[in-house]
Design a protein around this motif. Structure first.
Motif, mmCIF file in Angstrom:
data_model
loop_
_atom_site.group_PDB
_atom_site.id
_atom_site.type_symbol
_atom_site.label_atom_id
_atom_site.label_comp_id
_atom_site.label_asym_id
_atom_site.label_seq_id
_atom_site.Cartn_x
_atom_site.Cartn_y
_atom_site.Cartn_z
ATOM 1 N N PRO A 194 36.219 -6.422 18.629
ATOM 2 C CA PRO A 194 35.671 -5.696 19.784
ATOM 3 C C PRO A 194 36.728 -4.780 20.395
ATOM 4 C CG PRO A 194 36.181 -7.965 20.387
ATOM 5 C CD PRO A 194 36.371 -7.869 18.907
ATOM 6 N N PRO A 195 36.319 -3.772 21.159
ATOM 7 C CA PRO A 195 37.277 -2.793 21.696
ATOM 8 C C PRO A 195 38.451 -3.408 22.449
ATOM 9 C CG PRO A 195 35.042 -2.024 22.026
ATOM 10 C CD PRO A 195 34.924 -3.411 21.470
ATOM 11 N N ALA A 196 38.226 -4.472 23.208
ATOM 12 C CA ALA A 196 39.303 -5.063 24.001
ATOM 13 C C ALA A 196 40.378 -5.715 23.147
ATOM 14 C CB ALA A 196 38.726 -6.098 24.977
ATOM 15 N N LYS A 197 40.070 -5.973 21.878
ATOM 16 C CA LYS A 197 41.027 -6.639 20.985
ATOM 17 C C LYS A 197 41.512 -5.728 19.857
ATOM 18 C CE LYS A 197 40.614 -10.757 22.927
ATOM 19 N NZ LYS A 197 41.734 -11.446 23.588
ATOM 20 N N ARG A 198 40.991 -4.523 19.791
ATOM 21 C CA ARG A 198 41.287 -3.665 18.644
ATOM 22 C C ARG A 198 42.736 -3.189 18.616
ATOM 23 N NH1 ARG A 198 35.795 -0.040 18.716
ATOM 24 N NH2 ARG A 198 34.442 -1.583 17.706
ATOM 25 N N GLY A 199 43.302 -2.887 19.781
ATOM 26 C CA GLY A 199 44.681 -2.396 19.798
ATOM 27 C C GLY A 199 45.622 -3.371 19.134
ATOM 28 N N LEU A 200 45.554 -4.638 19.530
ATOM 29 C CA LEU A 200 46.423 -5.653 18.955
ATOM 30 C C LEU A 200 46.096 -5.884 17.482
ATOM 31 C CD1 LEU A 200 48.635 -7.755 19.216
ATOM 32 C CD2 LEU A 200 46.913 -9.371 20.073
ATOM 33 N N ALA A 201 44.792 -5.963 17.156
ATOM 34 C CA ALA A 201 44.395 -6.212 15.766
ATOM 35 C C ALA A 201 44.876 -5.088 14.844
ATOM 36 C CB ALA A 201 42.876 -6.361 15.667
ATOM 37 N N LEU A 202 44.699 -3.840 15.265
ATOM 38 C CA LEU A 202 45.164 -2.716 14.455
ATOM 39 C C LEU A 202 46.682 -2.694 14.365
ATOM 40 C CD1 LEU A 202 42.710 0.037 15.737
ATOM 41 C CD2 LEU A 202 42.672 -1.085 13.507
ATOM 42 N N GLY A 203 47.349 -3.136 15.443
ATOM 43 C CA GLY A 203 48.800 -3.229 15.408
ATOM 44 C C GLY A 203 49.271 -4.278 14.425
ATOM 45 N N VAL A 204 48.566 -5.414 14.385
ATOM 46 C CA VAL A 204 48.905 -6.458 13.413
ATOM 47 C C VAL A 204 48.702 -5.944 11.997
ATOM 48 C CG1 VAL A 204 48.220 -8.722 12.518
ATOM 49 C CG2 VAL A 204 48.466 -8.383 14.989
ATOM 50 N N PHE A 205 47.584 -5.264 11.754
ATOM 51 C CA PHE A 205 47.376 -4.682 10.425
ATOM 52 C C PHE A 205 48.480 -3.691 10.095
ATOM 53 C CE2 PHE A 205 45.742 -1.007 8.021
ATOM 54 C CZ PHE A 205 45.553 -1.633 6.791
ATOM 55 N N GLY A 206 48.868 -2.910 11.086
ATOM 56 C CA GLY A 206 49.923 -1.927 10.868
ATOM 57 C C GLY A 206 51.250 -2.549 10.478
ATOM 58 N N MET A 207 51.416 -3.855 10.736
ATOM 59 C CA MET A 207 52.646 -4.530 10.325
ATOM 60 C C MET A 207 52.800 -4.521 8.805
ATOM 61 S SD MET A 207 52.751 -7.790 12.945
ATOM 62 C CE MET A 207 54.377 -8.337 12.402
ATOM 63 N N GLY A 208 51.706 -4.206 8.110
ATOM 64 C CA GLY A 208 51.790 -4.104 6.662
ATOM 65 C C GLY A 208 52.759 -3.036 6.195
ATOM 66 N N VAL A 235 58.042 -2.617 12.278
ATOM 67 C CA VAL A 235 56.934 -3.535 12.013
ATOM 68 C C VAL A 235 56.662 -4.405 13.238
ATOM 69 C CG1 VAL A 235 56.273 -5.563 10.672
ATOM 70 C CG2 VAL A 235 57.233 -3.580 9.517
ATOM 71 N N VAL A 236 57.721 -4.927 13.833
ATOM 72 C CA VAL A 236 57.573 -5.805 14.998
ATOM 73 C C VAL A 236 56.985 -5.060 16.183
ATOM 74 C CG1 VAL A 236 58.847 -7.159 16.710
ATOM 75 C CG2 VAL A 236 59.405 -7.382 14.281
ATOM 76 N N PHE A 237 57.402 -3.810 16.381
ATOM 77 C CA PHE A 237 56.981 -3.078 17.570
ATOM 78 C C PHE A 237 55.629 -2.393 17.404
ATOM 79 C CE2 PHE A 237 61.172 -3.901 19.106
ATOM 80 C CZ PHE A 237 61.072 -3.818 20.485
ATOM 81 N N ARG A 238 55.107 -2.298 16.199
ATOM 82 C CA ARG A 238 53.784 -1.680 16.056
ATOM 83 C C ARG A 238 52.702 -2.500 16.760
ATOM 84 N NH1 ARG A 238 51.413 2.198 11.572
ATOM 85 N NH2 ARG A 238 49.291 2.309 12.341
ATOM 86 N N PRO A 239 52.597 -3.818 16.528
ATOM 87 C CA PRO A 239 51.586 -4.565 17.291
ATOM 88 C C PRO A 239 51.886 -4.617 18.784
ATOM 89 C CG PRO A 239 52.960 -6.057 15.994
ATOM 90 C CD PRO A 239 53.266 -4.668 15.542
ATOM 91 N N ILE A 240 53.162 -4.512 19.158
ATOM 92 C CA ILE A 240 53.489 -4.441 20.582
ATOM 93 C C ILE A 240 52.895 -3.174 21.183
ATOM 94 C CG2 ILE A 240 55.383 -4.154 22.238
ATOM 95 C CD1 ILE A 240 57.047 -6.016 20.492
ATOM 96 N N GLY A 241 52.969 -2.058 20.434
ATOM 97 C CA GLY A 241 52.342 -0.827 20.897
ATOM 98 C C GLY A 241 50.841 -0.978 21.043
ATOM 99 N N GLY A 242 50.207 -1.685 20.099
ATOM 100 C CA GLY A 242 48.772 -1.926 20.198
ATOM 101 C C GLY A 242 48.424 -2.849 21.350
ATOM 102 N N TRP A 243 49.233 -3.900 21.545
ATOM 103 C CA TRP A 243 49.010 -4.858 22.628
ATOM 104 C C TRP A 243 49.139 -4.180 23.983
ATOM 105 C CZ3 TRP A 243 52.547 -6.806 26.318
ATOM 106 C CH2 TRP A 243 52.085 -7.901 27.050
ATOM 107 N N LEU A 244 50.174 -3.365 24.142
ATOM 108 C CA LEU A 244 50.335 -2.630 25.395
ATOM 109 C C LEU A 244 49.164 -1.681 25.639
ATOM 110 C CD1 LEU A 244 54.157 -1.749 25.243
ATOM 111 C CD2 LEU A 244 53.045 -3.303 26.869
#
Length: 411
Positions: free
Chosen positions: A132-146, A261-270
């Protein structure tokens, strides 16, 4: 509750984990040449520019290839595309063993190796559809850790090659084969995802007509393009300027990639909590400042190391926040197509800097001009993100001008 507000399911997390693993492995394959580029340079007696071109070709092809890969994922789904692309990437990986003594053939195989860089545009619409939209930033950031596949390649490829020069390619080929089989069983597309029936050209044209597509592309070219450029050229830079041996240079480059890699999901979480345009502006402002520091050629320890690692954090954060913005303002049926264009531009942003850095060093014997150019671009992105992109609010699902087919609704 609607699918837009309810919590992600176990299936969503399974798809996220599986896609992230695949993204990591294909990115390792995509970056196989860069960590041992100096070895090829010595073996084939390459100039600095020739060596830069060798590592940049896979970046170019992997970037441009994201455009059709994203559009094809909109049409056929990630369940088909992820295993297929992973399996096809095995071919150029193994061909690197055969062509290692020919620069011309290495460029051809490097062209084919770019296929591994297209999986980014496959995973983004898959993950976006399940969260859902409220969780997408973090989820996409986690995927981006790839993109940590670049770090894995930087650390392990030269070390494995010390045991046997062909062994890294065999190891990656086996890993890709195993993953392709597992992905065929573990990846599932949302049953209710919109499936476009318009032509590939029509869907890409529709995505390209969105102004925000090109605005996001420019920002991503700076953020992710910087990551890719450093990923493929940092080992050469460290070896040439700081006179490190290839293994040590690869290790430090892997550390840089790990920070991104570590900071990409942080960017999504923020971005789930603050407007992603503001996150992007701050991150790029930090990059601009530290690029100036590095332009003055500080000693590697501690000045250069600190400057490079902080730049890595800024670039990683920006790449995560930009795609959080993509998920907010792009209709679901167009996410793959828009992702393909934005991702391609980001990858292209990583194609030119290695060539520019190589050419500048060949002409001037210094990398300072290259870092000042990076600072200028990052500052421009900072100003644009803050001044223009903050005004873009999350968009409702917009009707596609082309007809779409809906599969059966989810239970």
């Amino acid at each position: 509750m609607t699918t837009e507000t309810k919590a992600p399911t176990a299936v969503a997390y399974r798809n996220l984990v599986t896609a992230t693993v695949g993204f990591t492995l294909t990115f390792w394959a995509w970056d196989l040449i860069a960590p041992i580029a100096s070895w090829y340079g010595d073996r084939l007696d390459l100039s600095s520019f020739q060596q830069s071109l060798l590592v940049a070709v896979p970046v170019l092809v992997g970037s441009v290839g994201r455009i059709p890969a994203g559009a094809l994922t909109d049409r056929y789904g990630a369940k088909l595309m992820f295993p297929l692309v992973s399996a096809l990437t095995i071919v150029p990986v193994l061909l690197l063993i055969v062509v290692k003594d020919s620069y011309g053939l290495m460029l051809v195989v490097g062209f084919l190796l770019g296929l591994g860089g297209t999986t980014f545009a496959i995973g983004i619409p898959l993950v976006n559809s399940w969260f859902p939209p409220a969780k997408r930033g973090l989820a996409l950031g986690v995927f981006g850790m790839g993109m940590g596949g670049v770090a894995l390649s930087g650390y392990f490829t030269p070390r494995i090659a010390k045991h046997a020069e062909n062994l890294p390619f065999v190891v990656v080929a086996i890993a890709l084969a195993a993953y392709a089989v597992l992905a065929a069983f573990l990846i599932t597309d949302r049953p209710d995802r919109p499936v476009p029936t318009a032509s590939l050209a029509g869907r890409l044209g529709s995505a390209a007509r969105l102004r925000v597509t090109w605005e996001l592309s420019a920002l991503y070219a700076i953020g992710f393009g910087g990551i890719v450029a450093f990923g493929v050229y940092l080992p050469t830079y460290l070896k040439t300027w700081y006179e490190l041996d290839p293994t040590d240079a690869g290790t430090k480059a892997a550390g840089f990639a790990l920070v991104t890699v570590v900071f990409r999901p942080i960017g999504g979480w923020l971005s789930d909590r603050i407007h992603p345009a503001l996150v992007t502006a701050v991150a790029l402002g930090i990059v601009a400042l530290l690029a100036i520091v590095q332009a003055f050629d500080p000693a590697l320890n501690p000045g250069g190391t600190l400057a490079l690692l902080v730049m890595a954090a800024g670039l990683g954060t920006a790449s995560g926040s930009v795609f959080a913005l993509v998920s907010q303002v792009t209709p679901q049926a167009k996410v793959g197509s828009v992702t393909g264009i934005v991702g391609a531009t980001g990858g292209l942003g990583g194609f030119l800097p290695p060539l520019v850095m190589g050419a500048i060093y060949s002409a001037k014997g210094s990398y300072s001009i290259g870092f000042m150019l990076l600072s200028d671009l990052a500052l421009a992105g900072c100003v644009y993100a803050y001044g223009r992109m903050r005004g873009i609010e999350p968009a409702e699902e917009a009707p596609d001008p082309h007809p779409t087919r809906l599969t059966t609704t989810s239970p």
